[in-house]
Design a protein around this motif. Sequence first.
Motif, short mmCIF file in Angstrom:
data_model
loop_
_atom_site.label_atom_id
_atom_site.label_comp_id
_atom_site.label_asym_id
_atom_site.label_seq_id
_atom_site.Cartn_x
_atom_site.Cartn_y
_atom_site.Cartn_z
N HIS A 1 -58.98 17.70 27.14
CA HIS A 1 -56.99 18.19 26.63
C HIS A 1 -56.64 19.67 25.89
N ARG B 1 -52.13 10.64 30.70
CA ARG B 1 -53.50 11.13 31.44
C ARG B 1 -52.88 12.33 32.53
N ARG C 1 -52.38 12.88 26.91
CA ARG C 1 -53.30 12.06 26.71
C ARG C 1 -52.59 10.70 27.46
N ARG C 2 -51.33 10.29 26.58
CA ARG C 2 -50.35 9.05 26.70
C ARG C 2 -50.30 8.84 28.68
N TRP D 1 -51.68 14.83 22.43
CA TRP D 1 -51.41 13.44 22.60
C TRP D 1 -49.97 13.15 23.76
N GLU E 1 -51.41 4.24 20.86
CA GLU E 1 -51.86 4.35 22.17
C GLU E 1 -52.93 4.99 22.72
N VAL E 2 -53.19 6.06 22.37
CA VAL E 2 -53.69 7.60 23.01
C VAL E 2 -54.71 7.88 21.74
#
Length: 355
Positions: A133, A109, A106-107, A103, A39-40
């Motif tokens: 990131h 945000r 990212r997930r 990750w 999902e990321v």
Amino acid sequence: MATPTLTEIAYRTLQQSRSLAGLAHKEISTKLMELMAPEVTPSTEPVPAEMLMQLRQAMADLEDLDWREAEQGLYPKSQLFDLPWVDWATRYPRLWLDLPSTWNRRRERNVRDLPDHADEALYPDYYLQNFHHQTDGYLSDHSAELYDLQVDILFNGAADAMRRRVIAPLKRGLRAFEGRPSASLKVLDVATGTGRTLQQIRAALPEATLVGVDLSEAYLRQANRWLNQGDSPLVQLLQGNGESIPLADGSTQAVTCVFLMHELPGEARQAVINQCYRVLEPGGVFVLADSIQLADSPQFELAMDNFRKAFHEPYYRDYISDDMERRLQQAGFTGIAADSHFMTRVWTATKPPTA
């Protein structure tokens, strides 16, 4: 065509190995992300075969130029092999251990996942985020210790060759002060980070006085470990903002700035350039290196867009459309010239002797 020397063969073999290592790391880490955190996964576009060929040719041209300039004596050939292999090898496992936290950011945000000990009042707001990131942004020893290795992987082993593009215009610009003792010449590196550019400049200008300024205390500690060991001349490292450089007017003969502008909003970009102009002695040279832009490298637009999507670079879209020559002129610089090398654009500008 002349037969390559053993040194040249060793250099090209090293560069090929670094390139393959960077590609392998990115391929494996991407596959791992797609498997464990699909999902990321960033929504990048496939790079067409024609562009891949153009990128490979641009990288080969950079390698050729890097070797030629070393042969010409612009910097010692030993600089081509100056890599902290042991340190990088011990730090490399931490890149993999860092992936789950990347990750997760990212997930969620979450681009302001910074260490608790950071005194945010000391930094401009645009600086307080996780560029690419990166764990802790630029505000921890952990981040500083992994940075050079991460950048080398990102550019498939070409990061040092891109940084060295500042050396030729820097040495040309310093000819304006040929009558002076070399030790009296001061070169300032703005946003010096871990000091990698200064290390290369020192190899090319061993007698010059070198100064680095950076906002991050952690990165300056890492720079001090890289630069101020052994019996090499000491490099002066200062904590400070490029928008307000802690040096007197006209106190340097040259200023370099590498890979900073794309991480600044427009106003800060101009402020840093203005400060570089201020601290230069009339006749001094400013050498600026950063990402290629749409105007000079439209054939690589997709690669630039993919970079923005894959990494948190909030000001990159604005940067690649920015008119850097106009900004340099606005600060007062003249004699502006620019060249592109692989993924790097290098500008050279002069503070007028009558300024």
